[in-house]
Design a protein around this motif. Structure first.
Motif, PDB file in Angstrom:
ATOM      1  N   LEU A   1      11.236  -1.454 -13.479  1.00 15.14           N
ATOM      2  CA  LEU A   1      10.653  -2.782 -13.566  1.00 15.14           C
ATOM      3  C   LEU A   1      11.143  -3.671 -12.429  1.00 15.14           C
ATOM      4  CD1 LEU A   1       8.873  -4.749 -15.152  1.00 15.14           C
ATOM      5  CD2 LEU A   1      10.871  -5.344 -16.517  1.00 15.14           C
ATOM      6  N   GLN A   2      12.429  -3.610 -12.168  1.00 13.36           N
ATOM      7  CA  GLN A   2      12.993  -4.413 -11.083  1.00 13.36           C
ATOM      8  C   GLN A   2      12.408  -3.993  -9.733  1.00 13.36           C
ATOM      9  OE1 GLN A   2      17.257  -4.331 -10.920  1.00 13.36           O
ATOM     10  NE2 GLN A   2      17.385  -5.796  -9.229  1.00 13.36           N
ATOM     11  N   TYR A   3      12.237  -2.671  -9.547  1.00  8.41           N
ATOM     12  CA  TYR A   3      11.660  -2.165  -8.304  1.00  8.41           C
ATOM     13  C   TYR A   3      10.220  -2.641  -8.132  1.00  8.41           C
ATOM     14  CZ  TYR A   3       9.697   1.144  -4.952  1.00  8.41           C
ATOM     15  OH  TYR A   3       9.041   1.709  -3.890  1.00  8.41           O
ATOM     16  N   GLU A   4       9.425  -2.588  -9.211  1.00  8.14           N
ATOM     17  CA  GLU A   4       8.033  -3.020  -9.136  1.00  8.14           C
ATOM     18  C   GLU A   4       7.928  -4.513  -8.825  1.00  8.14           C
ATOM     19  OE1 GLU A   4       5.348  -1.261  -9.123  1.00  8.14           O
ATOM     20  OE2 GLU A   4       6.402   0.626  -9.425  1.00  8.14           O
ATOM     21  N   GLN A   5       8.829  -5.309  -9.405  1.00  4.93           N
ATOM     22  CA  GLN A   5       8.805  -6.743  -9.118  1.00  4.93           C
ATOM     23  C   GLN A   5       9.107  -7.014  -7.651  1.00  4.93           C
ATOM     24  OE1 GLN A   5      11.651  -8.056 -12.028  1.00  4.93           O
ATOM     25  NE2 GLN A   5      10.081  -8.587 -13.543  1.00  4.93           N
TER      26      GLN A   5
ATOM     27  N   GLN B   1       8.585  -4.901  -5.165  1.00  5.36           N
ATOM     28  CA  GLN B   1       7.443  -4.414  -4.392  1.00  5.36           C
ATOM     29  C   GLN B   1       6.276  -5.396  -4.424  1.00  5.36           C
ATOM     30  OE1 GLN B   1       8.938  -2.035  -2.437  1.00  5.36           O
ATOM     31  NE2 GLN B   1       6.976  -1.003  -2.572  1.00  5.36           N
ATOM     32  N   ARG B   2       6.072  -6.029  -5.566  1.00  3.75           N
ATOM     33  CA  ARG B   2       4.968  -7.001  -5.684  1.00  3.75           C
ATOM     34  C   ARG B   2       5.208  -8.194  -4.757  1.00  3.75           C
ATOM     35  NH1 ARG B   2       3.127 -10.239 -11.203  1.00  3.75           N
ATOM     36  NH2 ARG B   2       1.563 -11.542 -10.204  1.00  3.75           N
ATOM     37  N   VAL B   3       6.428  -8.702  -4.752  1.00  6.05           N
ATOM     38  CA  VAL B   3       6.745  -9.829  -3.864  1.00  6.05           C
ATOM     39  C   VAL B   3       6.553  -9.422  -2.407  1.00  6.05           C
ATOM     40  CG1 VAL B   3       8.593 -11.338  -3.058  1.00  6.05           C
ATOM     41  CG2 VAL B   3       8.332 -10.889  -5.504  1.00  6.05           C
ATOM     42  N   HIS B   4       7.010  -8.206  -2.068  1.00  5.76           N
ATOM     43  CA  HIS B   4       6.869  -7.716  -0.697  1.00  5.76           C
ATOM     44  C   HIS B   4       5.392  -7.559  -0.318  1.00  5.76           C
ATOM     45  CE1 HIS B   4       7.714  -5.542   2.978  1.00  5.76           C
ATOM     46  NE2 HIS B   4       6.991  -4.513   2.552  1.00  5.76           N
ATOM     47  N   LEU B   5       4.567  -7.051  -1.269  1.00  8.53           N
ATOM     48  CA  LEU B   5       3.143  -6.854  -1.005  1.00  8.53           C
ATOM     49  C   LEU B   5       2.441  -8.193  -0.783  1.00  8.53           C
ATOM     50  CD1 LEU B   5       0.769  -4.882  -0.827  1.00  8.53           C
ATOM     51  CD2 LEU B   5       0.500  -5.096  -3.300  1.00  8.53           C
ATOM     52  N   GLU B   6       2.765  -9.193  -1.588  1.00  7.03           N
ATOM     53  CA  GLU B   6       2.160 -10.513  -1.412  1.00  7.03           C
ATOM     54  C   GLU B   6       2.484 -11.088  -0.038  1.00  7.03           C
ATOM     55  OE1 GLU B   6       3.617 -12.738  -4.691  1.00  7.03           O
ATOM     56  OE2 GLU B   6       2.106 -12.012  -6.100  1.00  7.03           O
ATOM     57  N   GLU B   7       3.747 -10.927   0.389  1.00  8.59           N
ATOM     58  CA  GLU B   7       4.136 -11.422   1.714  1.00  8.59           C
ATOM     59  C   GLU B   7       3.396 -10.673   2.819  1.00  8.59           C
ATOM     60  OE1 GLU B   7       8.323 -10.876   1.710  1.00  8.59           O
ATOM     61  OE2 GLU B   7       8.750 -12.655   0.475  1.00  8.59           O
ATOM     62  N   THR B   8       3.222  -9.342   2.637  1.00 10.81           N
ATOM     63  CA  THR B   8       2.520  -8.535   3.637  1.00 10.81           C
ATOM     64  C   THR B   8       1.049  -8.938   3.749  1.00 10.81           C
ATOM     65  OG1 THR B   8       4.003  -6.684   3.167  1.00 10.81           O
ATOM     66  CG2 THR B   8       1.960  -6.177   4.338  1.00 10.81           C
ATOM     67  N   ILE B   9       0.389  -9.139   2.582  1.00 11.80           N
ATOM     68  CA  ILE B   9      -1.020  -9.525   2.592  1.00 11.80           C
ATOM     69  C   ILE B   9      -1.217 -10.881   3.268  1.00 11.80           C
ATOM     70  CG2 ILE B   9      -2.927 -10.242   1.096  1.00 11.80           C
ATOM     71  CD1 ILE B   9      -2.112  -8.071  -0.848  1.00 11.80           C
ATOM     72  N   GLU B  10      -0.316 -11.813   2.977  1.00 15.35           N
ATOM     73  CA  GLU B  10      -0.407 -13.128   3.603  1.00 15.35           C
ATOM     74  C   GLU B  10      -0.261 -13.026   5.124  1.00 15.35           C
ATOM     75  OE1 GLU B  10       1.651 -17.559   3.269  1.00 15.35           O
ATOM     76  OE2 GLU B  10       2.378 -15.897   2.045  1.00 15.35           O
TER      77      GLU B  10
END
Length: 659
Positions: free
Chosen positions: A131-135, A137-146
């Protein structure tokens, strides 16, 4: 002796050790993806605490079972020592064996529960890490998309300002494919729907040659049904027809669009998969036109049909009809804002006999979902067009699919040629991040039901990795025998050309085994070219000259006309807060009207609940009526007359009060 259905001690131990416990051990190697479902750590701890309490209860029950089981076995042993008949002794042995098996099974059960709790504790730590890893990764993905969205916008600006950029890449028509291989150069998801798609269409290559050679080649293959020299008079320069002059001075601008910022994703993120017409949207995402007015805007290049009236050849006429069908998309290239959803019973008229030579009437004939609009056009130049369009739209997450359903009919009175086609799919991209842009994709087949001539058009979906020109459209016009007469090429946002086919032959199979048709053609003739946008169009919703006039106030129209819609008028004036208030009032008024229709078929009547719902949804249009379309086999709304007569008398007593 064992009783029927009894297990021996070995089988019980085998089941509990290999069956139960091995299953738990197998679960220990489960996927991390499935393990990450619990919401947070507190929920895991709460679950484990409950399991531990249940395990304590099971232990207490196990102790009681063991205690009473031991007492039962002692009693059975005492009975076995008594002198009893042999038959009763056998029964006692069976009972004793069953008691022993019962005690072993209960012990195995409690051991299995203990193992389960241990495995749950191990998995809880595993879930927490996942769960911690997925959270993270989600933050990292949002930053990458932006970051990617910012880079994409920078690349677009750099591309526009590049000095070597070609002015019109779609002008050179060297090689085109009517259908791209499935799955290639397409960014559409597999749930994207296309309607009336052409299957197994052949790809083609055109070779432009000199006219003399082509006439010789044509003579060797048979006499053509079209004389190119006569076609020049109609097809050549078809788009250069001057616009008619109107006796009425039309407006050339509207108030500038206010600079309001609003996050589309904040509204759309909870609406994935829903019908778009069901999503309550503020006017901030609209343009000050209704869907009925947008439908009327398809007539901007009506002169193509006026020109087609004079064609003596049906395949030549088909070229102009195909160009007209493509031209209706040219207004959408910059128009990413959605039009207002019309109220049930709303109408829109376009009375332009003086300059355009036509009269057009639209009426909203059903409410969502999905909404339907009926349209009828009469031209004094000798043609009429009618359609019932149902807009089906879905928000898919990263893009919106807009799928117009329904057939478009076009008939020329003099020749009796009757053309039918359907619209392609529109897609609005970059809903989450980046600059919004719209694309057209899919296939259109236009059929002349009198001669059985056909035109197959392919709208190629845009792809960053494709070598094709952006917004490209290709097509072939063929007669009832399947013989190709014209090749069409261009783009749906700029222009369309046609080239006369003088010879065709299959090419050699490519390395992947696919075969294309090679068309030998004459030089291309311009069919249609887009009008330039008015000055300051970027601040006026990118409206064309015709679009700027559609919402202009006009005397004598029906009280249900879109020009009289208050929220749309307020938005056009830049008073968006007042427009949003009016929009909510109108929507509530429409819901109240539907409830009243439902109550009309309520408890006091003989209607069932299903019939009541149908009665509430049923609406009888004023100017159109449902008829069976003999060509498509579908029920469609067709103009029944009376509107223009009512306008002449200014008798609107039959119109509902919808505003």
């Amino acid at each position: 002796m064992k009783g029927r259905g009894c297990w021996d001690t070995a089988s019980v131990r085998s089941f509990c050790s290999s069956g139960c416990l091995n299953k738990f051990k197998k679960d220990d190697s489960g996927d991390d993806d499935e393990a990450a479902n619990p919401a947070d750590k507190s929920e895991l701890h709460h679950t484990l605490k409950n399991l531990s309490l249940k395990l304590d209860d099971l232990s207490t029950c196990n102790d009681l079972i063991a205690k009473h089981g031991a007492a039962l076995q002692r009693s059975l042993t005492e009975l076995d020592g008594l002198k009893i008949p042999s038959e009763s002794g056998e029964k006692l042995k069976v009972v004793n064996e069953r008691a022993t098996l019962f005690r072993i099974t209960s012990n195995a059960m409690i051991n299995a529960c203990r193992d389960f709790l241990e495995l749950a504790e191990i998995h809880s730590r595993k879930w927490q890490r996942a769960l911690q890893y997925e959270q993270e990764q989600r933050v990292h993905l949002e930053e990458t998309i932006e970051q990617l969205a910012k880079q994409h916008n920078s690349l677009e600006r750099a591309f526009r300002s590049a000095p070597g950029r070609p002015a019109n890449p779609s002008k050179s028509f060297i090689e085109g494919s009517l259908l791209t291989p499935k799955g290639e150069d397409s960014e559409e998801d597999e749930d994207t729907e296309y309607f009336d798609a052409m299957e197994d269409s052949t790809s083609f290559i055109t070779v432009i040659t000199e006219a003399k050679e082509d006439r010789k080649a044509e003579g060797s293959t048979g006499t053509s049904s079209v004389d190119w020299s006569s076609a020049d008079n109609v097809l050549d320069g078809a788009s250069l027809v001057p616009k008619g002059s109107s006796k009425v001075k039309r407006r050339v601008r509207i108030p500038n669009k206010p600079n309001y910022s609003l996050n589309l994703w904040s509204i759309m993120k909870n609406c994935i998969g829903r019908e778009l017409s069901r999503i309550p949207m503020p006017v901030n995402f609209n343009e000050p036109l209704s869907m009925l007015q947008r439908l009327t805007e398809d007539l901007e290049y009506h002169h193509l049909l006026d020109k087609a009236v004079h064609c003596t050849s049906s395949v030549e006429q088909m070229c102009l009809v195909a160009a007209f069908s493509v031209s209706s998309y040219s207004t959408t290239v910059h128009r990413i804002a959605k039009p207002f959803n019309p109220m049930l019973g709303e109408t829109f008229e376009l009375d332009r006999l003086d300059d355009m030579g036509l009269r057009s009437l639209c009426e909203q004939v059903s409410e969502p979902p999905p909404p339907s609009a009926a349209h009828y056009v009469f031209s004094k130049h000798g043609w009429s067009l009618w359609q019932e369009i149902t807009i089906s739209s879905k928000f898919r997450g990263k893009y919106i699919s807009i799928m117009p359903l329904g057939a478009i009919h076009l008939e020329f009175q003099a020749s009796g040629n009757h053309y039918v086609w359907r619209k392609s799919t529109s897609t609005v991209h970059n809903i989450i991040v980046g600059k919004l842009w719209i694309d057209q994709s899919g296939d259109i087949e236009i059929v002349n039901h009198k001669t059985n001539d056909r035109c197959q058009l392919k709208f190629l979906p845009y792809s960053y990795f494709s070598k094709e020109a952006a917004r490209k459209v290709t097509g072939v016009v063929s007669d009832s025998q399947g013989k190709a007469h014209y090749v069409l090429s261009g783009s749906w946002d700029e222009q369309m050309e046609c080239s006369k086919v003088v010879h065709s032959s299959p090419s050699s199979p490519s390395s992947d085994g696919k075969q294309k048709t090679v068309y030998q053609t004459l030089s291309a003739k311009l069919l249609w070219k887009k009008y330039p946008l008015p000055e300051n169009a970027e601040n006026m919703y990118y409206f064309s000259e015709l679009a700027l006039t559609l919402n202009e106030h006009e005397e004598g129209v029906a009280p249900t006309d879109s020009r009289l819609r208050p929220d749309q008028r307020l938005m056009e004036k830049g008073r968006w807060d007042e427009a949003n208030t009016e929009k909510q009032r109108l929507e509530e008024k429409q819901r109240l009207s539907r409830r009243r229709r439902l109550e009309a078929c309520g408890p006091g009547s003989s209607c069932s609940s299903e019939e009541a719902e149908k009665e509430a949804d049923a609406y009888t249009p004023l100017w159109f009526e449902k008829r069976l379309d003999p060509l498509t086999g579908e029920m469609a709304c067709v103009y029944k007359g009376g509107y223009w007569e009512a306008k002449e008398k200014q008798d609107w007593h039959m119109c509902p009060n919808i505003f």
